[in-house]
Structures are given as structure tokens and as C-alpha cells.
Design a protein around this motif. Structure first.
Motif, PDB file in Angstrom:
ATOM      1  N   PHE A 105       0.809  -1.218   0.000  1.00  0.00           N
ATOM      2  CA  PHE A 105       0.000   0.000   0.000  1.00  0.00           C
ATOM      3  C   PHE A 105       0.846   1.273   0.000  1.00  0.00           C
ATOM      4  O   PHE A 105       0.425   2.292  -0.541  1.00  0.00           O
ATOM      5  N   GLU A 106       2.009   1.230   0.613  1.00  0.00           N
ATOM      6  CA  GLU A 106       2.888   2.389   0.555  1.00  0.00           C
ATOM      7  C   GLU A 106       3.365   2.626  -0.880  1.00  0.00           C
ATOM      8  O   GLU A 106       3.488   3.769  -1.332  1.00  0.00           O
ATOM      9  N   GLU A 153      -9.636  10.102  -1.625  1.00  0.00           N
ATOM     10  CA  GLU A 153     -10.176   9.015  -0.803  1.00  0.00           C
ATOM     11  C   GLU A 153      -9.327   7.761  -0.940  1.00  0.00           C
ATOM     12  O   GLU A 153      -9.092   7.037   0.039  1.00  0.00           O
ATOM     13  N   MET A 154      -8.870   7.497  -2.153  1.00  0.00           N
ATOM     14  CA  MET A 154      -8.030   6.320  -2.376  1.00  0.00           C
ATOM     15  C   MET A 154      -6.703   6.455  -1.636  1.00  0.00           C
ATOM     16  O   MET A 154      -6.210   5.490  -1.043  1.00  0.00           O
ATOM     17  N   ASP A 155      -6.127   7.630  -1.662  1.00  0.00           N
ATOM     18  CA  ASP A 155      -4.882   7.862  -0.939  1.00  0.00           C
ATOM     19  C   ASP A 155      -5.083   7.643   0.557  1.00  0.00           C
ATOM     20  O   ASP A 155      -4.224   7.070   1.242  1.00  0.00           O
ATOM     21  N   SER A 156      -6.221   8.099   1.069  1.00  0.00           N
ATOM     22  CA  SER A 156      -6.529   7.887   2.483  1.00  0.00           C
ATOM     23  C   SER A 156      -6.679   6.399   2.795  1.00  0.00           C
ATOM     24  O   SER A 156      -6.219   5.917   3.843  1.00  0.00           O
ATOM     25  N   LEU A 157      -7.303   5.668   1.891  1.00  0.00           N
ATOM     26  CA  LEU A 157      -7.458   4.225   2.085  1.00  0.00           C
ATOM     27  C   LEU A 157      -6.103   3.526   2.084  1.00  0.00           C
ATOM     28  O   LEU A 157      -5.862   2.617   2.895  1.00  0.00           O
ATOM     29  N   PHE A 158      -5.216   3.919   1.195  1.00  0.00           N
ATOM     30  CA  PHE A 158      -3.864   3.342   1.166  1.00  0.00           C
ATOM     31  C   PHE A 158      -3.141   3.580   2.493  1.00  0.00           C
ATOM     32  O   PHE A 158      -2.491   2.674   3.040  1.00  0.00           O
ATOM     33  N   LEU A 159      -3.264   4.792   3.007  1.00  0.00           N
ATOM     34  CA  LEU A 159      -2.600   5.123   4.271  1.00  0.00           C
ATOM     35  C   LEU A 159      -3.172   4.301   5.420  1.00  0.00           C
ATOM     36  O   LEU A 159      -2.416   3.748   6.236  1.00  0.00           O
ATOM     37  N   ARG A 160      -4.474   4.220   5.482  1.00  0.00           N
ATOM     38  CA  ARG A 160      -5.114   3.448   6.561  1.00  0.00           C
ATOM     39  C   ARG A 160      -4.784   1.967   6.459  1.00  0.00           C
ATOM     40  O   ARG A 160      -4.559   1.293   7.470  1.00  0.00           O
ATOM     41  N   SER A 162      -2.074   0.688   5.181  1.00  0.00           N
ATOM     42  CA  SER A 162      -0.678   0.494   5.584  1.00  0.00           C
ATOM     43  C   SER A 162      -0.532   0.478   7.101  1.00  0.00           C
ATOM     44  O   SER A 162       0.453  -0.041   7.636  1.00  0.00           O
ATOM     45  N   ARG A 163      -1.532   1.032   7.797  1.00  0.00           N
ATOM     46  CA  ARG A 163      -1.543   1.031   9.265  1.00  0.00           C
ATOM     47  C   ARG A 163      -2.441  -0.068   9.830  1.00  0.00           C
ATOM     48  O   ARG A 163      -2.874  -0.016  10.971  1.00  0.00           O
ATOM     49  N   LYS A 164      -2.769  -1.034   8.965  1.00  0.00           N
ATOM     50  CA  LYS A 164      -3.530  -2.224   9.360  1.00  0.00           C
ATOM     51  C   LYS A 164      -4.969  -1.907   9.761  1.00  0.00           C
ATOM     52  O   LYS A 164      -5.537  -2.555  10.645  1.00  0.00           O
ATOM     53  N   ASP A 165      -5.574  -0.923   9.110  1.00  0.00           N
ATOM     54  CA  ASP A 165      -6.982  -0.634   9.364  1.00  0.00           C
ATOM     55  C   ASP A 165      -7.825  -1.649   8.585  1.00  0.00           C
ATOM     56  O   ASP A 165      -7.798  -1.664   7.348  1.00  0.00           O
ATOM     57  N   PRO A 166      -8.596  -2.499   9.281  1.00  0.00           N
ATOM     58  CA  PRO A 166      -9.365  -3.537   8.574  1.00  0.00           C
ATOM     59  C   PRO A 166     -10.478  -2.980   7.691  1.00  0.00           C
ATOM     60  O   PRO A 166     -10.975  -3.678   6.792  1.00  0.00           O
ATOM     61  N   ASN A 167     -10.910  -1.740   7.937  1.00  0.00           N
ATOM     62  CA  ASN A 167     -11.986  -1.143   7.144  1.00  0.00           C
ATOM     63  C   ASN A 167     -11.494  -0.576   5.813  1.00  0.00           C
ATOM     64  O   ASN A 167     -12.306  -0.244   4.946  1.00  0.00           O
ATOM     65  N   ALA A 168     -10.196  -0.444   5.675  1.00  0.00           N
ATOM     66  CA  ALA A 168      -9.625   0.047   4.412  1.00  0.00           C
ATOM     67  C   ALA A 168      -9.384  -1.149   3.496  1.00  0.00           C
ATOM     68  O   ALA A 168      -8.282  -1.683   3.410  1.00  0.00           O
ATOM     69  N   MET A 173     -10.838   0.459  -2.411  1.00  0.00           N
ATOM     70  CA  MET A 173      -9.799   1.106  -3.215  1.00  0.00           C
ATOM     71  C   MET A 173     -10.108   0.980  -4.693  1.00  0.00           C
ATOM     72  O   MET A 173      -9.997   1.961  -5.464  1.00  0.00           O
ATOM     73  N   LYS A 174     -10.491  -0.198  -5.114  1.00  0.00           N
ATOM     74  CA  LYS A 174     -10.808  -0.418  -6.526  1.00  0.00           C
ATOM     75  C   LYS A 174     -12.037   0.394  -6.944  1.00  0.00           C
ATOM     76  O   LYS A 174     -12.122   0.875  -8.087  1.00  0.00           O
ATOM     77  N   SER A 175     -12.975   0.553  -6.019  1.00  0.00           N
ATOM     78  CA  SER A 175     -14.164   1.338  -6.330  1.00  0.00           C
ATOM     79  C   SER A 175     -13.804   2.802  -6.577  1.00  0.00           C
ATOM     80  O   SER A 175     -14.266   3.422  -7.552  1.00  0.00           O
ATOM     81  N   GLN A 176     -12.961   3.355  -5.716  1.00  0.00           N
ATOM     82  CA  GLN A 176     -12.535   4.740  -5.901  1.00  0.00           C
ATOM     83  C   GLN A 176     -11.681   4.896  -7.155  1.00  0.00           C
ATOM     84  O   GLN A 176     -11.783   5.898  -7.874  1.00  0.00           O
ATOM     85  N   LEU A 177     -10.853   3.909  -7.421  1.00  0.00           N
ATOM     86  CA  LEU A 177     -10.027   3.947  -8.628  1.00  0.00           C
ATOM     87  C   LEU A 177     -10.904   3.925  -9.878  1.00  0.00           C
ATOM     88  O   LEU A 177     -10.646   4.649 -10.854  1.00  0.00           O
ATOM     89  N   GLY A 178     -11.939   3.097  -9.848  1.00  0.00           N
ATOM     90  CA  GLY A 178     -12.874   3.043 -10.977  1.00  0.00           C
ATOM     91  C   GLY A 178     -13.579   4.379 -11.194  1.00  0.00           C
ATOM     92  O   GLY A 178     -13.777   4.807 -12.338  1.00  0.00           O
TER      93      GLY A 178
END
Length: 229
Positions: A105-106, A153-160, A162-168, A173-178
Motif C-alpha cells: 500500500f505504501e 479518498e483512495m490515498d486515504s485508504l492506502f494510508l489506513r 498500511s496502518r492495518k486498518d481492517p476497514n480500508a 480502493m478499486k471502487s474509488q479507482l474506478g
């Protein structure tokens, strides 16, 4: 007689005030603007505000911007289209990275900050300005907003993540990318076909150099695209 002495004592006390006290009083008095100047200032500000408030919102915004903000002179549209297409392809590659078992994710975050993606905000706004001049103002503006919101939003998901947030999740991520890719597709549809085709041709040459021509990197198209990037 005592009354006269008390009055004289009071007079002496007044006359014997320290010199700095008199200067202080004079300074305070001179530093305050005359009442009529204050009144003129208040009237001027009130008049200006009343003139602005009486204007319709669109007229007020347009007149202020046109009068006080210098509009940046844009480069030709051909200068902005190839980098936008390259950023779009960069995001498509990012979609492949997210499809592996354990995405880095980083590394995904760094993709959003490197190459053509790093200047996407400037380039799509320039394309949107040309689209607005061509009569596609609302569509182009919405596309830019959707794309940038999705990327943030995708960048925020990547950050979360990388910090082991299970909700990210990767699904989010794919939805925001789409969403970002769809918005870029829609924005590029506002570009005149001849400009879009030329941009795609330049990107194709840039990404897939011919093996038969060792000097393809010296071609005018590649040099032009490299100067843009």
C-alpha cells in the motif's frame, strides 16, 4: 482663609503635573483621527459593501475575478492531453497492483505522487478550462471534482491500510479507482477528436518504442512529449 489656601494648593498640583504626562495626553490626542475622518472611512466601507451585496452572486464573482485576478495564460490543449492519458494508464497499472494477494500500500501511495499522476491536478483543470470554453463547463467541472475526490479518498485508504486498518479494504480502493478512471474518460470526451487522437498517438509511441528504429527516442513526437512531462 483656609478655603483660599486649599484652592491654591489644588492649582499648584495641577500646574506641577510632570512634563511626560502632558506629552502623553498630547500624543494620545494627536494619534486618534478626527471624527470626520473616521466617519468618511466608515461611509466608504459601507458603500463598497452595499454595492457588492446588491450584485447578483454570479455577477459579483465574475466581475471581481475578471477585474482583480489575472487569468493564467494556458498552453495549447495539445500540451495537457497526453499527460492526462498517461496518468490514466498509470492508474490502470495501479489496478493490477491491487489485484495481487498482498498489495504494497505504501508503493500504491507513491504511484499517486510520481510520474504523470503527480501533475494530474493541474493538467485536468487546464483541460476542463478548454472544455468550459467549448460549452462543456458543468460536465468538465463535475468530472474534475469526481476524479480528485476519488483520488484523495483512495490515498486515504492506502494510508489506513498500511496502518492495518481492517476497514480500508481493497474493494473500496478499486471502487474509488474506478470512479477516477470513469471521470477521466468523461473529461477526455470533451477534447476535440483530432487533438485526442494526436495525444493517444504520442502516448503510444512514448510507451511502446519500436525495436526496429533505434533512433525513435529522437523523434519529434517523443521530444515533444518529454518536454511536456
Amino acid at each position: 482663609m483656609p478655603l483660599v489656601l486649599s484652592r491654591m494648593a489644588s492649582l499648584n498640583a495641577t500646574v506641577s503635573l510632570p512634563l511626560w504626562d502632558h506629552r502623553k495626553r498630547l500624543t494620545c490626542a494627536s494619534s486618534s483621527p478626527p471624527v470626520w475622518k473616521q466617519s468618511r472611512r466608515v461611509i466608504s466601507v459601507s458603500f463598497l459593501l452595499s454595492r457588492l451585496l446588491l450584485l447578483p452572486k454570479d455577477a459579483m464573482a465574475g466581475s471581481l475575478i475578471d477585474k482583480y485576478v489575472k487569468r493564467k495564460r494556458l498552453d495549447p490543449l495539445e500540451a495537457y492531453v497526453p499527460p492526462v492519458i498517461l496518468a490514466q494508464l498509470q492508474f490502470q497499472d495501479l489496478e493490477k497492483i491491487l489485484s495481487v494477494d498482498k498489495p504494497e500500500f505504501e508503493a500504491c501511495r507513491s504511484v499517486l505522487r510520481s510520474g504523470p499522476a503527480s501533475s494530474l491536478r493541474v493538467n485536468i483543470r487546464a483541460v476542463a478550462q478548454y472544455a468550459s470554453d467549448a460549452g462543456y463547463s458543468q460536465t468538465a467541472s463535475n468530472d474534475v471534482d469526481r476524479c480528485l475526490r476519488a483520488l484523495e479518498e483512495m490515498d486515504s485508504l492506502f494510508l489506513r491500510a498500511s496502518r492495518k486498518d481492517p476497514n480500508a479494504t481493497v474493494q473500496l480502493m478499486k471502487s474509488q479507482l474506478g470512479t477516477a478512471l470513469t471521470a477521466l474518460d468523461s473529461l477526455l470526451q470533451t477534447v476535440p477528436s483530432e487533438v485526442l487522437d494526436k495525444g493517444k498517438a504520442m502516448v503510444e509511441i512514448y510507451r511502446s518504442p519500436s525495436e526496429e528504429d533505434d533512433n525513435v527516442s529522437d523523434s519529434s513526437e517523443i521530444q515533444q512529449l518529454q518536454s511536456i512531462l
